[in-house]
Design a protein around this motif. Sequence first.
Motif, PDB file in Angstrom:
ATOM      1  N   ALA A   1       5.366   5.351   1.818  1.00 46.50           N
ATOM      2  CA  ALA A   1       5.073   6.759   2.127  1.00 46.50           C
ATOM      3  C   ALA A   1       5.016   8.058   1.081  1.00 46.50           C
ATOM      4  O   ALA A   1       6.834   7.274   0.480  1.00 46.50           O
ATOM      5  N   PHE A   2       4.017   9.035   0.469  1.00 41.44           N
ATOM      6  CA  PHE A   2       5.370   9.582  -0.792  1.00 41.44           C
ATOM      7  C   PHE A   2       4.205  10.438  -0.794  1.00 41.44           C
ATOM      8  O   PHE A   2       3.286  10.604  -0.238  1.00 41.44           O
ATOM      9  N   SER A   3       4.371  11.897  -1.497  1.00 45.82           N
ATOM     10  CA  SER A   3       4.530  13.322  -1.431  1.00 45.82           C
ATOM     11  C   SER A   3       3.438  13.384  -3.140  1.00 45.82           C
ATOM     12  O   SER A   3       4.584  13.334  -3.652  1.00 45.82           O
ATOM     13  N   ASN A   4       2.514  14.196  -3.375  1.00 45.59           N
ATOM     14  CA  ASN A   4       2.643  15.042  -4.320  1.00 45.59           C
ATOM     15  C   ASN A   4       2.972  16.261  -4.345  1.00 45.59           C
ATOM     16  O   ASN A   4       3.124  16.494  -5.402  1.00 45.59           O
ATOM     17  N   SER A   5       2.804  17.589  -3.670  1.00 51.84           N
ATOM     18  CA  SER A   5       3.013  18.416  -3.180  1.00 51.84           C
ATOM     19  C   SER A   5       3.615  18.600  -1.747  1.00 51.84           C
ATOM     20  O   SER A   5       2.442  18.084  -0.324  1.00 51.84           O
ATOM     21  N   PRO A   6       4.081  19.586  -1.675  1.00 52.65           N
ATOM     22  CA  PRO A   6       4.428  20.910   0.060  1.00 52.65           C
ATOM     23  C   PRO A   6       2.807  20.858   0.376  1.00 52.65           C
ATOM     24  O   PRO A   6       2.125  21.673  -0.312  1.00 52.65           O
TER      25      PRO A   6
ATOM     26  N   ALA B   1       0.934  -0.811   0.095  1.00 51.73           N
ATOM     27  CA  ALA B   1      -0.368  -0.104   0.008  1.00 51.73           C
ATOM     28  C   ALA B   1       0.986   1.506   0.086  1.00 51.73           C
ATOM     29  O   ALA B   1       1.633   1.162   1.099  1.00 51.73           O
ATOM     30  N   ARG B   2       0.369   1.787  -1.379  1.00 49.38           N
ATOM     31  CA  ARG B   2       1.202   3.432  -1.237  1.00 49.38           C
ATOM     32  C   ARG B   2       0.575   4.325  -0.514  1.00 49.38           C
ATOM     33  O   ARG B   2      -0.566   4.964  -0.525  1.00 49.38           O
ATOM     34  N   TYR B   3       0.982   5.184   0.220  1.00 47.93           N
ATOM     35  CA  TYR B   3       0.551   6.181   0.953  1.00 47.93           C
ATOM     36  C   TYR B   3       0.124   7.168   0.855  1.00 47.93           C
ATOM     37  O   TYR B   3       1.897   8.080   0.962  1.00 47.93           O
ATOM     38  N   ASN B   4      -0.743   8.054   0.742  1.00 45.82           N
ATOM     39  CA  ASN B   4      -0.231   9.564   0.298  1.00 45.82           C
ATOM     40  C   ASN B   4      -0.671  10.503   1.329  1.00 45.82           C
ATOM     41  O   ASN B   4      -1.006  10.940   2.058  1.00 45.82           O
ATOM     42  N   ILE B   5       1.495  11.361   1.603  1.00 41.62           N
ATOM     43  CA  ILE B   5       0.762  12.304   2.666  1.00 41.62           C
ATOM     44  C   ILE B   5       0.430  13.797   2.205  1.00 41.62           C
ATOM     45  O   ILE B   5       1.085  14.174   0.886  1.00 41.62           O
ATOM     46  N   GLY B   6      -0.487  13.633   2.062  1.00 39.54           N
ATOM     47  CA  GLY B   6      -1.052  15.274   2.110  1.00 39.54           C
ATOM     48  C   GLY B   6      -0.781  16.171   2.160  1.00 39.54           C
ATOM     49  O   GLY B   6       0.165  16.766   3.397  1.00 39.54           O
TER      50      GLY B   6
ATOM     51  N   GLY C   1      -9.155  14.172  -3.874  1.00 33.86           N
ATOM     52  CA  GLY C   1      -8.227  14.726  -4.222  1.00 33.86           C
ATOM     53  C   GLY C   1      -7.833  15.557  -2.919  1.00 33.86           C
ATOM     54  O   GLY C   1      -6.461  15.649  -3.260  1.00 33.86           O
ATOM     55  N   ALA C   2      -8.582  16.522  -2.864  1.00 29.70           N
ATOM     56  CA  ALA C   2      -7.818  16.905  -1.629  1.00 29.70           C
ATOM     57  C   ALA C   2      -6.992  16.708  -0.677  1.00 29.70           C
ATOM     58  O   ALA C   2      -8.466  16.337   0.722  1.00 29.70           O
ATOM     59  N   VAL C   3      -6.834  15.614  -0.107  1.00 30.48           N
ATOM     60  CA  VAL C   3      -6.239  14.985   0.809  1.00 30.48           C
ATOM     61  C   VAL C   3      -5.328  15.258   1.791  1.00 30.48           C
ATOM     62  O   VAL C   3      -4.496  16.845   1.814  1.00 30.48           O
ATOM     63  N   PRO C   4      -6.077  15.566   3.524  1.00 28.80           N
ATOM     64  CA  PRO C   4      -5.741  16.753   4.395  1.00 28.80           C
ATOM     65  C   PRO C   4      -4.405  16.470   4.323  1.00 28.80           C
ATOM     66  O   PRO C   4      -3.681  15.453   4.324  1.00 28.80           O
ATOM     67  N   GLY C   5      -3.891  17.501   5.062  1.00 27.23           N
ATOM     68  CA  GLY C   5      -1.867  17.509   5.331  1.00 27.23           C
ATOM     69  C   GLY C   5      -2.561  17.555   6.655  1.00 27.23           C
ATOM     70  O   GLY C   5      -3.412  17.793   7.758  1.00 27.23           O
ATOM     71  N   TYR C   6      -0.684  17.547   7.314  1.00 24.57           N
ATOM     72  CA  TYR C   6      -0.841  17.266   8.651  1.00 24.57           C
ATOM     73  C   TYR C   6      -0.960  18.998   9.506  1.00 24.57           C
ATOM     74  O   TYR C   6      -0.343  18.134  11.023  1.00 24.57           O
ATOM     75  N   TRP C   7      -0.150  19.772   9.226  1.00 25.23           N
ATOM     76  CA  TRP C   7      -0.637  20.699   9.803  1.00 25.23           C
ATOM     77  C   TRP C   7      -1.522  21.296  10.118  1.00 25.23           C
ATOM     78  O   TRP C   7      -2.857  21.596   9.938  1.00 25.23           O
ATOM     79  N   ASN C   8      -1.072  22.424  11.454  1.00 25.37           N
ATOM     80  CA  ASN C   8      -2.199  22.815  11.692  1.00 25.37           C
ATOM     81  C   ASN C   8      -2.061  24.882  12.213  1.00 25.37           C
ATOM     82  O   ASN C   8      -1.072  24.499  12.955  1.00 25.37           O
TER      83      ASN C   8
END
Length: 766
Positions: A181-186, A99-104, A119-126
């Motif tokens: 884990a993979f990223s599409n965008s900062p 499984a490849r997990y997308n870090i939003g 498509g709008a995968v949540p990010g972990y920032w607050n």
Amino acid sequence: MLQKKLMKRLTVYCFVLFLVTGSVIPVLPRLTVAEEDPIKAISESESIKLDPSYQHKPFDGWGTALVWFANVTGGWPDDIRNKLADDLFGEDGLNFNIARYNIGGGDAPETEPYMRIGGAVPGYWNRPEEYGPPEDNKDNWTEQEDWWDPENPDHWNWDADANQRWWLKAAKARGADTFEAFSNSPPYFMTRSGYVSGNWNPSEDNIKPDQFENFATYLTTVVDHLQQDMGIEFKTLSPVNEPNTNYWGAKGRQEGSHWDPASQAKIINKVKKQLDAKGLHTVVSAMDETNPQKFRENWEQYNSTTRNNIRQLNVHTYWPGQRTGARDIAKGTGTRLWMSEVDLSPGGIGQNHEDIRTGLALSERITSDVQKLEPEAWVLWQAIEDEVNMNPEHENGNWGLIQVEFDPDDFGNVKIYKNKKYYAMGNYSKFIRPGYQVINANSENTLAAINKEDKSIVMVYTNSSSEAKEINFDLSGFDIIKEGAKATPYVTSATENLEKKTNIGIANQKLSTVVQPQSITTFVVSGVSGVNEEKVTINPDKKYKLINKNSDKVLDTEKNEKSVVQNTNNHNKKSQNWSIQKLTDGYSANEIYKIVNTKTEKVLSVENGSVELQTFANTANQKWKLSSSGNGEYTFLNMQNGDLLDVVGESIEEGAEVGVWKPTTGNNQVWEIVEARVETSAAKMLKLVERLEEEDAFSDENVIHQLKLQLTTVDIFEKKGLNKKVVKHVKGLNVLLEYQKENELISEKAYQTLKANAEYLIEKYQ
């Protein structure tokens, strides 16, 4: 129709025979065709030789990216989401283990939604309220620069992305053991455009120049937290996705970001440094480029530090050309290679869950990807798609293996549509399991793998034609075939979904059967193991010619017996003969060889970027790896630097220099290994034709018949001692061979081998 085509070809054959012999001997094609029912016709048979002496590395497995479908369905009622998880990761489903997990990244909270569903995968920032817009003055508000502080716990939201995290747990609970884990965008506040979908100019980087360190911190901290919180071990972290493209523009329908090669290298290096600083076992994977050509172009601009920081190479095959370049880069560096993302919706086929052509297309892509890339994993883009978005009013396609409505009105009435790609995928993922090793087969329609633990083999055969097909798997390359060995077939066709069929017996070291039109068939054979030393593809006791695909000239030495060049094939010239001798003791695709010139007894060596002959000293510059997808074509990779044996400047000229160069996938780096001429006779050549026939070297039986007919005539005159007639008819044989080559009726190997033997007979009797 088929009969008319064969009769047309027969007319041409008779004309060639007339040129060769001066008379026409009628030859009727072997037909098993009911003209009134061509769909049920059995086409020409195919002989498929399996080569267990060329074994890929143990396979990591099959899987999918989670992303949009997980972001949607992970929040659905338990019965539906568990059913979907069973379908993908369950043993009775596709049995995926990756499984490849997308870090939003995540857009700003005040951004109006603009992406596709999921498509709008949540990010972990607050973002604390103090940095947000004031309620009484939102229009004139500008966000404070550099507000995010990764050291401040209040700037993290560890409850984010609950839906995709549910899928991580679900996959692990069903046996998945490999997570990336993979990223599409900062995140938006690290971007130039302020959007995670890309820059306003999609050909320019979207990350701010001063945010590389923060982005590396963001990714590695998320991985660290999830591993500790969920007990999920991420083996790899991929910081960029399809980076050197113009796909990703601001306000697009999904997250994405352009990265120039220099920027790719910079973030790779920073992520590696931070993974080490956090003491994580996760390693960097890169660069998830959209196709092998762009992958290679990016790689060539990385320095040695960046290359060494990457411990897994990821490539996508949305355009599948030049796959061997990625293969040879991975093999040259000793780095694991994944085909980490692809899906397809064949053109001209609107949304249709029952159209077998979609399954055939996926099966063809899996087979060719694994044959040509030699990846250790094959991972699909998201396996579940939005059924509404795929319908004729929208994209009208067949993306995904499963389609469900992402925004249903009633969860009590959700329909799960499995298309033919789902079952085609199962023909591979359910039977070729992690730890199995893919082996070569001389058929672009066949993917074969061995399971050493239980001494079995799996062959997946794709028949995309509208005719049934007789196939014969040659198992003589294996050392042990137990008495009573049988194959169990599983068929996906227009009317069947992984249907188990009656067992088929193995006789005379062959599995012979007929496969249905437009079908994918998996054969599971137990009781077959080992390698038959007498049947290995590269025999150290034989002499070979190395023929360049670009020039059709052979590897040779200059008069000084040191420089290496290409020259026209001369069967009397001993300097053109080579012995290929294995220095290691296995049967993998990574064995190491020395290549010996049989005249000088010196070995092919690299010295200061040039190729020359040297006395063997067991040094890296004298050692080579051979790569092949089973089609008789090879690249030779030097162990000193990972460069390939190469005709300089793609020259086709006589005496052109042979050197080494980085992998380019050019034909000037591709070589055919053909057995050098030995003393022969027409009778021996008849046996040679039979051996080549077993290797499927001819287009059909008429080609074989014409060769045998001509050689039988030569044999009669040879035995009678009529030398002039022997020469005349062997020259006629050469005319026939030239015709067959020109019309692609004969393989290059068969042409070169028979041509060499024919020229020997001419020289002997002239």
